[in-house]
Design a protein around this motif. Sequence first.
Motif, mmCIF file in Angstrom:
data_model
loop_
_atom_site.group_PDB
_atom_site.id
_atom_site.type_symbol
_atom_site.label_atom_id
_atom_site.label_comp_id
_atom_site.label_asym_id
_atom_site.label_seq_id
_atom_site.Cartn_x
_atom_site.Cartn_y
_atom_site.Cartn_z
ATOM 1 N N GLY A 51 33.728 -29.429 94.604
ATOM 2 C CA GLY A 51 33.945 -30.271 93.363
ATOM 3 C C GLY A 51 35.058 -31.537 93.983
ATOM 4 O O GLY A 51 35.896 -31.360 95.039
ATOM 5 N N ILE A 52 34.929 -32.437 93.257
ATOM 6 C CA ILE A 52 36.006 -33.800 93.643
ATOM 7 C C ILE A 52 36.534 -34.327 92.447
ATOM 8 O O ILE A 52 35.789 -34.350 91.577
ATOM 9 C CB ILE A 52 35.378 -34.774 94.712
ATOM 10 N N ASP A 53 37.933 -34.742 92.851
ATOM 11 C CA ASP A 53 38.595 -35.540 91.632
ATOM 12 C C ASP A 53 39.462 -36.657 92.409
ATOM 13 O O ASP A 53 39.879 -36.430 93.559
ATOM 14 C CB ASP A 53 39.762 -34.782 90.878
ATOM 15 N N LEU A 54 39.307 -37.928 91.875
ATOM 16 C CA LEU A 54 40.398 -38.736 92.677
ATOM 17 C C LEU A 54 40.628 -39.674 91.454
ATOM 18 O O LEU A 54 40.405 -39.897 90.526
ATOM 19 C CB LEU A 54 39.344 -39.681 93.590
ATOM 20 N N LEU A 55 41.759 -40.340 92.064
ATOM 21 C CA LEU A 55 42.358 -41.489 91.387
ATOM 22 C C LEU A 55 42.912 -42.597 92.274
ATOM 23 O O LEU A 55 43.224 -42.326 93.225
ATOM 24 C CB LEU A 55 43.686 -41.032 90.398
ATOM 25 N N ILE A 56 42.857 -43.977 91.725
ATOM 26 C CA ILE A 56 43.337 -44.955 92.269
ATOM 27 C C ILE A 56 44.934 -45.055 91.345
ATOM 28 O O ILE A 56 44.964 -45.581 90.431
ATOM 29 C CB ILE A 56 42.653 -46.179 92.183
ATOM 30 N N GLY A 57 46.095 -44.797 92.072
ATOM 31 C CA GLY A 57 47.320 -45.056 91.792
ATOM 32 C C GLY A 57 47.880 -46.499 91.334
ATOM 33 O O GLY A 57 48.422 -46.536 90.695
ATOM 34 N N GLU A 58 47.407 -47.116 92.756
ATOM 35 C CA GLU A 58 48.224 -48.372 92.573
ATOM 36 C C GLU A 58 47.278 -49.386 91.898
ATOM 37 O O GLU A 58 46.099 -49.828 92.062
ATOM 38 C CB GLU A 58 48.049 -49.014 93.894
ATOM 39 N N GLU A 59 47.871 -49.718 90.560
ATOM 40 C CA GLU A 59 47.095 -50.736 89.645
ATOM 41 C C GLU A 59 46.784 -51.948 90.160
ATOM 42 O O GLU A 59 45.515 -52.354 89.783
ATOM 43 C CB GLU A 59 47.938 -51.016 88.443
ATOM 44 N N ASP A 60 47.195 -52.544 90.964
ATOM 45 C CA ASP A 60 46.629 -53.840 91.656
ATOM 46 C C ASP A 60 45.484 -53.730 92.510
ATOM 47 O O ASP A 60 44.787 -54.834 92.989
ATOM 48 C CB ASP A 60 47.655 -54.450 92.543
ATOM 49 N N VAL A 61 45.126 -52.462 92.719
ATOM 50 C CA VAL A 61 43.654 -52.299 93.643
ATOM 51 C C VAL A 61 42.807 -51.793 92.747
ATOM 52 O O VAL A 61 41.690 -51.351 93.005
ATOM 53 C CB VAL A 61 43.911 -51.677 95.060
ATOM 54 N N ALA B 46 43.155 -38.055 96.262
ATOM 55 C CA ALA B 46 41.940 -37.294 95.798
ATOM 56 C C ALA B 46 42.031 -35.687 96.196
ATOM 57 O O ALA B 46 43.004 -35.508 96.969
ATOM 58 C CB ALA B 46 40.704 -37.748 96.918
ATOM 59 N N GLN B 47 41.064 -34.833 95.741
ATOM 60 C CA GLN B 47 41.209 -33.531 96.018
ATOM 61 C C GLN B 47 39.708 -33.151 96.152
ATOM 62 O O GLN B 47 38.942 -33.756 95.527
ATOM 63 C CB GLN B 47 42.049 -32.742 95.106
ATOM 64 N N ASP B 48 39.408 -32.152 96.877
ATOM 65 C CA ASP B 48 37.984 -31.504 96.827
ATOM 66 C C ASP B 48 38.744 -29.913 96.501
ATOM 67 O O ASP B 48 39.628 -29.322 97.001
ATOM 68 C CB ASP B 48 37.439 -31.751 98.002
ATOM 69 N N TYR B 49 37.508 -29.192 96.061
ATOM 70 C CA TYR B 49 37.778 -27.936 95.778
ATOM 71 C C TYR B 49 36.291 -27.191 95.785
ATOM 72 O O TYR B 49 35.194 -27.601 95.600
ATOM 73 C CB TYR B 49 38.743 -27.557 94.390
ATOM 74 N N ASP B 50 36.519 -25.822 95.910
ATOM 75 C CA ASP B 50 35.517 -24.769 95.829
ATOM 76 C C ASP B 50 35.109 -24.511 94.255
ATOM 77 O O ASP B 50 35.993 -24.390 93.481
ATOM 78 C CB ASP B 50 35.704 -23.520 96.387
ATOM 79 N N ALA B 51 33.913 -25.322 93.911
ATOM 80 C CA ALA B 51 33.543 -25.251 92.559
ATOM 81 C C ALA B 51 33.549 -24.000 91.834
ATOM 82 O O ALA B 51 33.819 -23.772 90.829
ATOM 83 C CB ALA B 51 32.480 -26.084 92.254
ATOM 84 N N LEU B 52 33.105 -22.839 92.480
ATOM 85 C CA LEU B 52 33.178 -21.602 92.177
ATOM 86 C C LEU B 52 34.443 -20.881 91.978
ATOM 87 O O LEU B 52 34.440 -19.761 91.023
ATOM 88 C CB LEU B 52 32.031 -20.742 92.857
ATOM 89 N N LYS B 53 35.402 -21.380 92.559
ATOM 90 C CA LYS B 53 36.876 -21.079 92.088
ATOM 91 C C LYS B 53 37.678 -21.993 91.202
ATOM 92 O O LYS B 53 38.916 -21.654 90.927
ATOM 93 C CB LYS B 53 37.755 -21.036 93.572
#
Length: 171
Positions: free
Chosen positions: A90-100, A66-73
Amino acid sequence: MPIELVPYPADEVARLETWLAAPHVKRWWKPHWTAPVVEAFHAGTPVPDWLRPWRIDLDGRPIGYAQDYDALKDGDVWLQVDGVGPGTRGIDLLIGEEDVVNRKHGRAAIRALTAKLFAEAGCERVVADPHPDHWGAIIAFQKAGYRERGRHRFPSGQVMVLTAAKAVWKA
């Protein structure tokens, strides 16, 4: 299903790159979202101060990013969304382990990161932009309290917004 967010260790960049290359992630994730992090980790330099990378752990097992960031930047894209201003992360995230995948861990990670951000001074709004066809992500954000703002109006995805005042979750 205790989810924990850990500052992403630079020495685990290979794990992140493996997750980014996985078909279930690659379909939805834009490489430029993590480029500043991956480049900084490889160069041994700090990640830009407006961006914070996190490892998502489930019972101590790394399962995602996951990551969070200043949306204005994050360029000018967020300026077209009503209400986005100082104090918007702002946030983005991913589940990388396919079994979960598809086990509600994404929703739990969204809630954990959002709660962490709202606990910080000055954060009043959190935004995300999952791909408009990625219903699993959209539903996870909705279940975490986010509301849609402008389907297909945003260049990179579905605009989802949650304000600190409306961040009330049911167990």
